[in-house]
Design an enzyme around this catalytic site. Structure first.
Site, PDB file in Angstrom:
ATOM      1  N   CYS A   1      47.635  42.897  47.010  1.00 59.53           N
ATOM      2  CA  CYS A   1      48.971  42.622  46.481  1.00 59.53           C
ATOM      3  C   CYS A   1      49.613  41.510  47.296  1.00 59.53           C
ATOM      4  O   CYS A   1      49.103  41.097  48.325  1.00 59.53           O
ATOM      5  CB  CYS A   1      49.835  43.866  46.570  1.00 59.53           C
ATOM      6  SG  CYS A   1      49.087  45.277  45.766  1.00 59.53           S
TER       7      CYS A   1
ATOM      8  N   GLY B   1      48.175  39.415  42.764  1.00 58.13           N
ATOM      9  CA  GLY B   1      48.363  40.617  41.950  1.00 58.13           C
ATOM     10  C   GLY B   1      48.981  40.254  40.621  1.00 58.13           C
ATOM     11  O   GLY B   1      49.996  39.554  40.595  1.00 58.13           O
TER      12      GLY B   1
ATOM     13  N   SER C   1      38.455  29.054  42.551  1.00 58.39           N
ATOM     14  CA  SER C   1      38.314  29.312  43.986  1.00 58.39           C
ATOM     15  C   SER C   1      37.162  28.572  44.666  1.00 58.39           C
ATOM     16  O   SER C   1      37.153  28.455  45.880  1.00 58.39           O
ATOM     17  CB  SER C   1      38.194  30.813  44.237  1.00 58.39           C
ATOM     18  OG  SER C   1      39.361  31.423  43.784  1.00 58.39           O
TER      19      SER C   1
ATOM     20  N   ASN D   1      50.958  45.996  50.901  1.00 57.91           N
ATOM     21  CA  ASN D   1      49.666  45.385  50.551  1.00 57.91           C
ATOM     22  C   ASN D   1      48.598  46.056  51.399  1.00 57.91           C
ATOM     23  O   ASN D   1      48.685  46.043  52.627  1.00 57.91           O
ATOM     24  CB  ASN D   1      49.712  43.879  50.838  1.00 57.91           C
ATOM     25  CG  ASN D   1      48.342  43.197  50.696  1.00 57.91           C
ATOM     26  OD1 ASN D   1      48.119  42.157  51.303  1.00 57.91           O
ATOM     27  ND2 ASN D   1      47.454  43.747  49.910  1.00 57.91           N
ATOM     28  N   GLY D   2      47.619  46.625  50.737  1.00 53.33           N
ATOM     29  CA  GLY D   2      46.539  47.271  51.467  1.00 53.33           C
ATOM     30  C   GLY D   2      46.182  48.582  50.816  1.00 53.33           C
ATOM     31  O   GLY D   2      46.499  48.820  49.642  1.00 53.33           O
TER      32      GLY D   2
ATOM     33  N   ASP E   1      29.903  28.969  43.383  1.00 55.90           N
ATOM     34  CA  ASP E   1      31.078  29.848  43.279  1.00 55.90           C
ATOM     35  C   ASP E   1      31.376  30.412  44.662  1.00 55.90           C
ATOM     36  O   ASP E   1      30.520  30.396  45.547  1.00 55.90           O
ATOM     37  CB  ASP E   1      30.859  30.970  42.257  1.00 55.90           C
ATOM     38  CG  ASP E   1      32.188  31.447  41.656  1.00 55.90           C
ATOM     39  OD1 ASP E   1      33.256  31.046  42.176  1.00 55.90           O
ATOM     40  OD2 ASP E   1      32.167  32.210  40.679  1.00 55.90           O
ATOM     41  N   ASP E   2      32.625  30.903  44.822  1.00 57.16           N
ATOM     42  CA  ASP E   2      32.977  31.435  46.137  1.00 57.16           C
ATOM     43  C   ASP E   2      32.229  32.730  46.430  1.00 57.16           C
ATOM     44  O   ASP E   2      31.887  33.031  47.565  1.00 57.16           O
ATOM     45  CB  ASP E   2      34.493  31.673  46.235  1.00 57.16           C
ATOM     46  CG  ASP E   2      34.987  32.597  45.148  1.00 57.16           C
ATOM     47  OD1 ASP E   2      35.376  32.110  44.088  1.00 57.16           O
ATOM     48  OD2 ASP E   2      34.947  33.832  45.348  1.00 57.16           O
TER      49      ASP E   2
ATOM     50  N   TYR F   1      38.085  34.369  48.817  1.00 51.38           N
ATOM     51  CA  TYR F   1      38.598  34.398  47.445  1.00 51.38           C
ATOM     52  C   TYR F   1      40.104  34.557  47.324  1.00 51.38           C
ATOM     53  O   TYR F   1      40.759  33.812  46.605  1.00 51.38           O
ATOM     54  CB  TYR F   1      37.899  35.535  46.686  1.00 51.38           C
ATOM     55  CG  TYR F   1      38.516  35.875  45.341  1.00 51.38           C
ATOM     56  CD1 TYR F   1      38.448  34.984  44.272  1.00 51.38           C
ATOM     57  CD2 TYR F   1      39.173  37.091  45.139  1.00 51.38           C
ATOM     58  CE1 TYR F   1      39.021  35.295  43.043  1.00 51.38           C
ATOM     59  CE2 TYR F   1      39.743  37.410  43.912  1.00 51.38           C
ATOM     60  CZ  TYR F   1      39.671  36.511  42.870  1.00 51.38           C
ATOM     61  OH  TYR F   1      40.236  36.811  41.671  1.00 51.38           O
TER      62      TYR F   1
HETATM   63  O1  LIG Z   1      31.079  38.290  40.099  1.00 49.57           O
HETATM   64  P1  LIG Z   1      32.436  38.556  39.527  1.00 49.57           P
HETATM   65  O2  LIG Z   1      32.714  40.029  39.444  1.00 49.57           O
HETATM   66  O3  LIG Z   1      32.677  37.830  38.265  1.00 49.57           O
HETATM   67  O4  LIG Z   1      33.517  38.078  40.613  1.00 49.57           O
HETATM   68  C1  LIG Z   1      33.486  36.837  41.245  1.00 49.57           C
HETATM   69  C2  LIG Z   1      34.265  35.796  40.489  1.00 49.57           C
HETATM   70  O5  LIG Z   1      35.639  36.243  40.284  1.00 49.57           O
HETATM   71  C3  LIG Z   1      36.525  35.374  40.959  1.00 49.57           C
HETATM   72  O6  LIG Z   1      37.106  34.433  40.068  1.00 49.57           O
HETATM   73  P2  LIG Z   1      38.505  34.645  39.321  1.00 49.57           P
HETATM   74  O7  LIG Z   1      38.353  34.268  37.923  1.00 49.57           O
HETATM   75  O8  LIG Z   1      39.020  36.015  39.561  1.00 49.57           O
HETATM   76  O9  LIG Z   1      39.552  33.691  40.071  1.00 49.57           O
HETATM   77  P3  LIG Z   1      39.576  32.128  40.399  1.00 49.57           P
HETATM   78  O10 LIG Z   1      40.062  31.414  39.176  1.00 49.57           O
HETATM   79  O11 LIG Z   1      40.537  32.032  41.531  1.00 49.57           O
HETATM   80  O12 LIG Z   1      38.222  31.673  40.809  1.00 49.57           O
HETATM   81  C4  LIG Z   1      35.679  34.645  41.967  1.00 49.57           C
HETATM   82  O13 LIG Z   1      36.212  33.376  42.269  1.00 49.57           O
HETATM   83  C5  LIG Z   1      34.352  34.507  41.269  1.00 49.57           C
HETATM   84  O14 LIG Z   1      34.384  33.421  40.360  1.00 49.57           O
HETATM   85  N1  LIG Z   2      45.951  45.705  46.468  1.00 48.03           N
HETATM   86  C1  LIG Z   2      46.898  46.322  47.128  1.00 48.03           C
HETATM   87  O1  LIG Z   2      47.386  45.889  48.156  1.00 48.03           O
HETATM   88  C2  LIG Z   2      47.344  47.617  46.512  1.00 48.03           C
HETATM   89  C3  LIG Z   2      48.491  48.344  47.187  1.00 48.03           C
HETATM   90  C4  LIG Z   2      48.504  49.831  46.835  1.00 48.03           C
HETATM   91  N2  LIG Z   2      47.357  50.507  47.403  1.00 48.03           N
HETATM   92  C5  LIG Z   2      48.572  50.008  45.337  1.00 48.03           C
HETATM   93  O2  LIG Z   2      47.594  50.374  44.722  1.00 48.03           O
HETATM   94  O3  LIG Z   2      49.609  49.753  44.772  1.00 48.03           O
HETATM   95 MG   LIG Z   3      36.312  32.360  40.353  1.00 50.33          MG
END
Ligand SMILES: O=P(O)(O)OC[C@H]1O[C@H](OP(=O)(O)OP(=O)(O)O)[C@H](O)[C@@H]1O
Ligand SMILES: NC(=O)CC[C@H](N)C(=O)O
Ligand SMILES: [Mg+2]
Length: 495
Positions: free
Chosen positions: A2, A28, A303, A101-102, A365-366, A257
């Site tokens: 979050c 989030g 990313s 957050n957490g 990819d990241d 990420y």
């Molecule tokens: O293997 P997966 O489960 O698909 O997860 C990994 C992918 O998800 C994320 O992208 P995302 O679209 O969430 O965000 P971004 O646009 O910041 O890259 C991340 O950057 C990878 O591309």
């Molecule tokens: N990703 C998070 O930081 C989540 C915060 C909290 N555990 C929730 O579920 O709302």
């Molecule tokens: Mg991505």
């Protein structure tokens, strides 16, 4: 993951909080909320949806007050419905609102304790509501009509003794100010800054420094692990180390990420960490395939853009933005269900054919988590006429669940769990697959001003820094939060 924000200002802070949350939206997308305090009244607006959908002009007008906090939510505990949108509120003592957050790892024990010993009722299955009640109870116990900084820090010390897990938080105490604190391992990020105005100094805390930058605040520093910073309404700042054994072990997945590249976390530039990731990844490609036949490096937006650049540069091949992203589709990985994630990848990304036709492409990819993105992207690259499709991940294979604020509860939903690199390569349909070495990822993130000795790398190596996560915990987490279980819960709540 979050995003949280808190401001003690000299005039209404509603618009600043809104802008701050918009800058943290990448952390989030499920729900958003703001609480402000005007004299001794709290004003609140929270709901499911993106920041731009949750707050209308009429809400903003109502959110009066010179101090307030806000939250964007990516659920890791409980449902994703409106009841779990944050900040949460308790009326006693003083009136406290909190954004978290957490993720807590001993929440079930603490819930029992809160009920049996503290006689407090928790009305949702949110761990954040539990955390707020622990803090409130510890503050209440001191029984001070007017709490001083030392009382807040005493309560904080007790909180660290009772809860475990990851928590970067900001709490608002009606009539007094805001308190920012971070768990003893500093797993989740939190920074604070200030800005001068004609009326005096204003203070802001946020998950990422990008929110401070854009709102004209100067970054003062990170909140230290285990530390609490209390900013009173008149701008007096108090800080104290409230944990007995603080040790900085931030989550390395922030650098991979979650964070925006223009953020600085614990002294590390996320942008620089990603540039270094690309260099190490290219070195690995060169060591494995000194005579590679890669024609072009294409990053998967968003990313992987940063790391993709240094991969190409180091390999000495062209870098091309061959995948175009629809900017109106959010991040797919943090969406709540697999069906939605799958559909969104295709809606979000499209290939520019001329960058693929007849070429040997290295897609970067990241990370690869469930494999949702790369599977479809590789197919898109083939459909666009690529001769060979190689794939490089700037992070090592993700093999273990996350318990600290990333919703990866089930090992068997992770494409690399129980599979070798060759097996993953086959599963995602690539011609060759290379992952970053964990050692190189850590080195990439360690180059900041302050030396970070250890990161939480649990999704890569299965070592959980809080030391309390065992198989039983992971089995329960899987049962509670795997995709099918979440779907079932959502269906029931829709009835
Ligand atoms: O293997 P997966 O489960 O698909 O997860 C990994 C992918 O998800 C994320 O992208 P995302 O679209 O969430 O965000 P971004 O646009 O910041 O890259 C991340 O950057 C990878 O591309
Ligand atoms: N990703 C998070 O930081 C989540 C915060 C909290 N555990 C929730 O579920 O709302
Ligand atoms: Mg991505």
């Amino acid at each position: 993951m979050c995003g949280i924000v808190g401001i003690v200002g000299k005039s209404d802070v509603n618009l600043q909080l809104y802008d701050g949350l918009t800058l943290l939206q990448h952390r989030g997308q499920d729900a958003a909320g703001i609480v402000t305090c005007d004299d001794d009244r709290l004003n609140q607006q929270k709901a499911t949806g993106l920041v731009r959908d949750v707050f209308r002009a009429r809400h903003m007008e109502r959110l009066k007050g010179n101090f307030g906090i806000g939250h964007v939510r990516y659920p890791t505990a409980g449902s994703s419905g409106p009841a779990l949108a944050q900040p949460f509120y308790v009326n006693s003592p003083y009136g406290i609102a909190m954004a978290h957050n957490g993720n807590l790892t001993n929440v079930h024990e603490v819930v029992d304790e809160i009920f049996q010993q503290d006689l407090r009722h928790i009305n949702t299955d949110s761990d954040s509501e539990v955390l707020l009640n622990v803090f409130a109870h510890e503050l209440h116990k001191l029984h001070k009509l007017q709490p001083k900084a030392e009382d807040i820090f005493t309560a904080m010390r007790a909180v660290h003794k009772r809860v475990r897990g990851a928590y970067a938080c900001v709490a608002l105490i009606v009539g007094y100010g805001i308190v920012a604190f971070r768990d003893p391992n500093g797993i989740r990020p939190l920074v604070y800054g200030k800005r001068e105005t004609e009326k005096g100094t204003e203070y802001m805390v946020a998950s990422e420094s990008v929110a401070l930058d854009v709102l004209g605040y100067t970054l003062v520093r990170d909140v230290a692990p285990g530390e609490a910073i209390y900013v009173e309404l008149d701008g007096t700042v108090h800080s104290e180390q409230c944990s007995e054994n603080p040790s900085l072990t931030p989550c390395i997945f922030e650098h991979v990420y979650f964070a925006r590249p223009d953020s600085i976390m614990d002294g590390v530039s996320v942008h620089k960490a990603r540039l270094r990731q690309g260099e190490h990844l290219a070195d690995k490609v060169l060591s494995m395939r000194p005579d590679h036949d890669i024609d072009v490096v294409i990053p998967i937006p968003d990313s992987a853009r940063t790391a993709g650049q240094t991969v190409a540069h180091r390999l000495g091949v062209k870098f091309r933005e061959g995948m175009v992203k629809n900017r109106y589709i959010g991040r797919t990985f943090i969406m709540p269900g697999q069906k939605q994630r799958k559909k969104s990848v295709r809606q979000k990304l499209n290939a520019i054919e001329l960058e693929f036709r007849g070429k040997n492409v290295l897609l970067v990819d990241d990370s690869i988590v469930r494999g949702t993105t790369c599977k479809q992207i590789i197919q898109m690259a083939r459909d666009a006429g690529a001769a060979k499709v190689y794939f490089a991940s700037a992070a090592p294979a993700v093999k273990y669940p996350n318990v600290y604020g990333i919703d990866m509860p089930s090992a068997n939903e992770l494409v690399a769990h129980g599979r070798t690199t060759e097996e993953v390569c086959k599963e995602i349909g690539a011609d060759w697959l290379v992952y970053q070495e964990l050692e190189d990822l850590v080195v990439s993130s360690s180059g900041g001003k302050q030396k970070i000795d250890r990161f939480d790398c649990s999704v890569f190596d299965g070592n959980y820094v809080t030391g309390d996560v065992d198989d039983e915990y992971l089995n329960d987490l899987h049962a509670e939060r795997n995709d099918a279980a979440k779907r079932k819960k959502a269906d029931v709540s829709a009835l």
